[in-house]
Design an enzyme around this catalytic site. Sequence first.
Site, PDB file in Angstrom:
ATOM      1  N   CYS A  61       0.821  -1.215   0.000  1.00 19.30           N
ATOM      2  CA  CYS A  61       0.000   0.000   0.000  1.00 19.30           C
ATOM      3  C   CYS A  61       0.854   1.264   0.000  1.00 19.30           C
ATOM      4  O   CYS A  61       0.442   2.286  -0.554  1.00 19.30           O
ATOM      5  CB  CYS A  61      -0.992   0.010   1.159  1.00 19.30           C
ATOM      6  SG  CYS A  61      -0.245  -0.149   2.791  1.00 19.30           S
TER       7      CYS A  61
ATOM      8  N   HIS B 277      -2.042   0.859   7.308  1.00 11.80           N
ATOM      9  CA  HIS B 277      -2.407   1.057   5.907  1.00 11.80           C
ATOM     10  C   HIS B 277      -2.024   2.471   5.471  1.00 11.80           C
ATOM     11  O   HIS B 277      -2.142   3.412   6.240  1.00 11.80           O
ATOM     12  CB  HIS B 277      -3.913   0.842   5.731  1.00 11.80           C
ATOM     13  CG  HIS B 277      -4.357   0.820   4.317  1.00 11.80           C
ATOM     14  ND1 HIS B 277      -3.885  -0.083   3.392  1.00 11.80           N
ATOM     15  CD2 HIS B 277      -5.232   1.601   3.642  1.00 11.80           C
ATOM     16  CE1 HIS B 277      -4.466   0.141   2.228  1.00 11.80           C
ATOM     17  NE2 HIS B 277      -5.279   1.166   2.355  1.00 11.80           N
TER      18      HIS B 277
END
Length: 166
Positions: A78, A152
């Site tokens: 990510c 994330h």
Amino acid sequence: QFLKQLGIHPDWQFVDVYGMEPELLSMVPRPVCAVLLLFPITEKYETFRTEEEERIKAKGQDVKSSVYFMKQTINNACGTIGLIHAIANNRDKMNFETNSSLKKFLEDSLSMTPEERAKYLETYEAIRVTHESSAHEGQTEAPSIDEKVDLHFIALVNVGGHLYEL
């Protein structure tokens, strides 16, 4: 280092933001063309994300065609995807080195769908190698590709006067 290896000229760089207080924000070089945010994945976030996805599926979403977005299909990538989103949506401001692998990737994938871009990234050797070598340069050990990570990255970008979370 990661951006340099991908062929981004060093006149643009990513810097840490240490807080939202005015004196800390004043340390961030200007102009800013994207923000990468790293945050913990919690139950509350997952509930919000699921509800948001359902709302978008039901009501649709107005997204400018000029927004560059790719799906994330590679585990624990990510951060790399966020960097690509930040740079791809600011291509007009970036200076790329002559043999930039990222510039070539972006040019090749510009007309693709988000899903096709994801598949193309899976096979794009230059970015994969750069990602792996950069992951091992950090101060902490990088997680394996299959390890569950409770953090994330997202990219916040301004495209045509609209703020997008990618």
